[in-house]
Scaffold this motif. Structure first.
Motif, PDB file in Angstrom:
ATOM      1  N   GLU A 151      21.153 -25.467  42.942  1.00 35.63           N
ATOM      2  CA  GLU A 151      21.547 -24.081  43.185  1.00 35.63           C
ATOM      3  C   GLU A 151      20.565 -23.075  42.607  1.00 35.63           C
ATOM      4  N   MET A 152      19.730 -23.517  41.689  1.00 40.27           N
ATOM      5  CA  MET A 152      18.780 -22.601  41.058  1.00 40.27           C
ATOM      6  C   MET A 152      17.412 -22.612  41.717  1.00 40.27           C
ATOM      7  N   ALA A 153      16.936 -23.805  42.088  1.00 37.99           N
ATOM      8  CA  ALA A 153      15.535 -23.904  42.497  1.00 37.99           C
ATOM      9  C   ALA A 153      15.291 -25.179  43.295  1.00 37.99           C
ATOM     10  N   SER A 154      14.055 -25.275  43.804  1.00 36.13           N
ATOM     11  CA  SER A 154      13.570 -26.494  44.436  1.00 36.13           C
ATOM     12  C   SER A 154      12.358 -26.985  43.676  1.00 36.13           C
ATOM     13  N   LEU A 155      12.211 -28.295  43.629  1.00 39.22           N
ATOM     14  CA  LEU A 155      11.074 -28.917  42.967  1.00 39.22           C
ATOM     15  C   LEU A 155      10.343 -29.759  43.996  1.00 39.22           C
ATOM     16  N   ILE A 156       9.060 -29.424  44.180  1.00 42.10           N
ATOM     17  CA  ILE A 156       8.219 -30.169  45.108  1.00 42.10           C
ATOM     18  C   ILE A 156       7.189 -30.938  44.288  1.00 42.10           C
ATOM     19  N   ILE A 157       7.181 -32.251  44.415  1.00 35.81           N
ATOM     20  CA  ILE A 157       6.231 -33.098  43.694  1.00 35.81           C
ATOM     21  C   ILE A 157       5.283 -33.700  44.727  1.00 35.81           C
ATOM     22  N   THR A 158       3.978 -33.598  44.473  1.00 34.51           N
ATOM     23  CA  THR A 158       3.007 -34.136  45.431  1.00 34.51           C
ATOM     24  C   THR A 158       3.128 -35.651  45.511  1.00 34.51           C
ATOM     25  N   GLU A 159       2.605 -36.201  46.591  1.00 38.45           N
ATOM     26  CA  GLU A 159       2.765 -37.639  46.816  1.00 38.45           C
ATOM     27  C   GLU A 159       2.114 -38.468  45.713  1.00 38.45           C
ATOM     28  N   ASP A 160       0.982 -37.988  45.191  1.00 38.16           N
ATOM     29  CA  ASP A 160       0.321 -38.723  44.115  1.00 38.16           C
ATOM     30  C   ASP A 160       0.920 -38.398  42.747  1.00 38.16           C
ATOM     31  N   ARG A 161       1.884 -37.495  42.724  1.00 42.21           N
ATOM     32  CA  ARG A 161       2.629 -37.078  41.523  1.00 42.21           C
ATOM     33  C   ARG A 161       1.765 -36.397  40.479  1.00 42.21           C
ATOM     34  N   LYS A 162       0.577 -35.984  40.830  1.00 38.47           N
ATOM     35  CA  LYS A 162      -0.289 -35.348  39.843  1.00 38.47           C
ATOM     36  C   LYS A 162       0.003 -33.863  39.671  1.00 38.47           C
ATOM     37  N   SER A 163       0.796 -33.300  40.533  1.00 37.85           N
ATOM     38  CA  SER A 163       1.163 -31.896  40.379  1.00 37.85           C
ATOM     39  C   SER A 163       2.523 -31.647  41.017  1.00 37.85           C
TER      40      SER A 163
END
Lengths: 113, 114
Positions: free
Chosen positions: B58-70
């Motif tokens: 409800e507060m936000a979205s988190l997008i993690i890159t496929e390589d998880r480096k960012s």
């Protein structure tokens, strides 16, 4: 948010006096933490508890002691307050596991003269 | 825990999306990405966490890159009350050791402007 209260919210005391800060939670969380926050240092862990009567030191524990006689209460005591302990103190609680997210209280601003 | 790098400050217009980046190039396979924020004079507030899939609450979205480096924290419609310091933290999920500790870096000061 977890129901976390801290008391007192503000306190001014003199060097050498004992001070006790109280953290109370209503979420039945197993883990509880005390942090201090100072400009230039960010948040630093003082002590934490992983159950009733189970406590351990954090990274800046010298001059502080803690007690947890009930799940809902975690006390932080400055045995003999010094000016270097002037800070904002935050209590936090976590869930059943040490890696659970932590929820923070509103803080106590302590000034030691 | 892996080190994180965040820009020291960002601005956002009220009502627009705020996208806060975090670099964690040394993250290991069992480390999660957490986001907290601290509004002035208040205690830090948990926002969201994730391992590799995108997460939304409800507060936000988190997008993690496929390589998880960012990763990127997205506040979809920023308000003035979202002005705060935002912290990106990585930590492992296992019981024991020192993983109870949250290590807050300097974070990103997000200023939402009217």
């Amino acid at each position: 948010d977890a129901g976390i209260t801290q008391s007192p919210r503000h306190k001014v005391t003199e060097t050498g006096t004992p001070v006790t800060l109280r953290c109370h939670q209503t979420e039945n969380h197993r883990y509880m933490y005390w942090y201090r926050q100072d400009p230039g240092h960010g948040l630093r862990l003082i002590h934490y508890s992983y159950g009733v009567k189970d406590t351990d030191k954090g990274e800046v524990s010298d001059g502080y002691s803690v007690s947890r006689s009930k799940t809902e209460d975690f006390l932080l005591t400055l045995e003999s307050a010094t000016s270097s302990q002037t800070s904002v103190y935050f209590c936090a609680t976590g869930g059943t596991y040490s890696y659970n997210e932590q929820f923070f209280g509103p803080g106590t601003r302590l000034t030691v003269l | 825990d892996a080190k994180t790098t965040q820009p020291p400050s960002m601005d956002c217009a009220e009502g627009r999306a705020a996208n806060l980046p975090c670099n964690h190039s040394t993250i290991s396979g069992n480390e999660y990405v957490y986001w907290y924020r601290q509004i002035h004079s208040q205690g830090p507030q948990y926002i969201i966490h994730g391992l590799k899939n995108n997460e939304t609450n409800e507060m936000a979205s988190l997008i993690i890159t496929e390589d998880r480096k960012s990763s990127t924290l997205i506040l979809p419609h920023a308000t003035l009350r979202d002005t705060a310091v935002y912290y990106c933290i990585v930590r492992v999920h296992y019981s024991g050791g020192s993983n109870y500790k949250l290590t807050f870096g300097k974070g990103t000061l997000l200023t939402v402007n009217p």
